[in-house]
Scaffold this motif. Structure first.
Motif: not given
Length: 283
Positions: A180-199
């Motif tokens: 699901e592209p919408a879920y991928v976009a949300c998860a990617t945004q959350a990882a970026s906001a937390l600075g998670l380079a390993n996700a």
């Protein structure tokens, strides 16, 4: 309303409720206050005000906790250890498919945005998405032995709770595979906001994913039938070449347990995480 007044007096008189480690009690108090909301007499303005003030105070304390943990995660401090410190139950023995205070904590820390893009229609063998209860994610992280050299692949990652928590709590590389592209976009945004380079999150069909990148694979029954069969066959091929671990939760667990090339770390049950390893052939 006498019970409500007693509850408010207990909350107002408990200064220690502001301590970070009292998060569970704050969530329980908010739940109890919420249960009284439909019953309160709006004519009793004093009681309504006290109830509103108590909720606002508890929510402000929780918001401050979420903010501190997020800051620690972004600064690469001990945000993961802080999260794990709140698992005051023995998550290694976690059972059940219900949600609890840990899910509130995780939601407050991850702050996943709501999907805004249209969602795909589920195929016949696809399963409706719901996140793994947080205590089971912590159990999976602990029992699978995730370490820095591992790569966790969540097949059917949804909004990404499992990879995000694994990336926060370990040095593991965590990858979410989600159709699901919408879920991928949300998860990617959350990882970026937390600075998670390993996700990282990839919009893919699990059958087309590169399994060679993973050492630990997680499935919360994202699909069934021929799709699950094809994925298990691909995992078996990987296991013949190297050691991998497969972690499951939910209805897919009995299916995976029937694979003669796998052995479970506990008696397989649908309401707890099970970690499977390759069965070593006896000579």
């Amino acid at each position: 309303m006498n019970e409500l007044r007693m509850l408010l007096e207990a909350i107002e008189g408990d200064a220690a409720l502001a301590a970070a480690e009292r998060f569970r009690e704050r969530i329980e108090a908010l739940d109890r206050l919420d249960a009284y909301l439909p019953l309160i007499d709006r004519a009793d303005t004093e009681l309504a005000r006290r109830m509103q003030d108590a909720c606002a105070q508890l929510e402000a304390l929780n918001a401050a906790l979420y903010r501190r943990i997020r800051e620690d995660i972004r600064a690469d401090h001990d945000g993961g250890r802080v999260l794990e410190r709140f698992t005051d139950v023995d998550v290694l023995q976690a059972y059940g498919q219900d949600y609890d205070h840990l899910d509130e904590l995780v939601a407050g820390v991850l702050q996943l945005p709501e999907p805004t893009l249209p969602t795909r229609e589920l195929g016949a063998e696809m399963v409706f998405y719901q996140p793994t209860p947080a205590r089971h994610v912590f159990a999976m992280i602990a029992r699978s032995g995730l370490e820095e050299g591992d790569a966790l692949v969540d097949l059917g990652a949804g909004l990404g709770h499992v990879p995000l928590l694994a990336a926060i709590c370990t040095r593991t590389r965590a990858v979410g595979i989600e159709l699901e592209p919408a879920y991928v976009a949300c998860a990617t945004q959350a990882a970026s906001a937390l600075g998670l380079a390993n996700a990282a999150f990839l919009q893919q069909d699990a059958r087309d994913a590169d399994f060679a990148i993973g050492t630990v694979f997680y499935l919360y029954t994202p699909f069934r039938g021929t799709i699950l069969r094809e994925v298990l066959d691909r995992l078996r091929h990987e296991a013949m070449c190297r050691d991998i671990r497969i972690c499951t939760f939910g209805p897919c667990t009995p299916v995976v347990a029937q694979e003669d090339w796998l052995v479970a770390d506990v008696a397989p049950q649908t309401d707890r995480v099970v970690v499977f390893r390759r069965q070593i052939a006896q000579s």
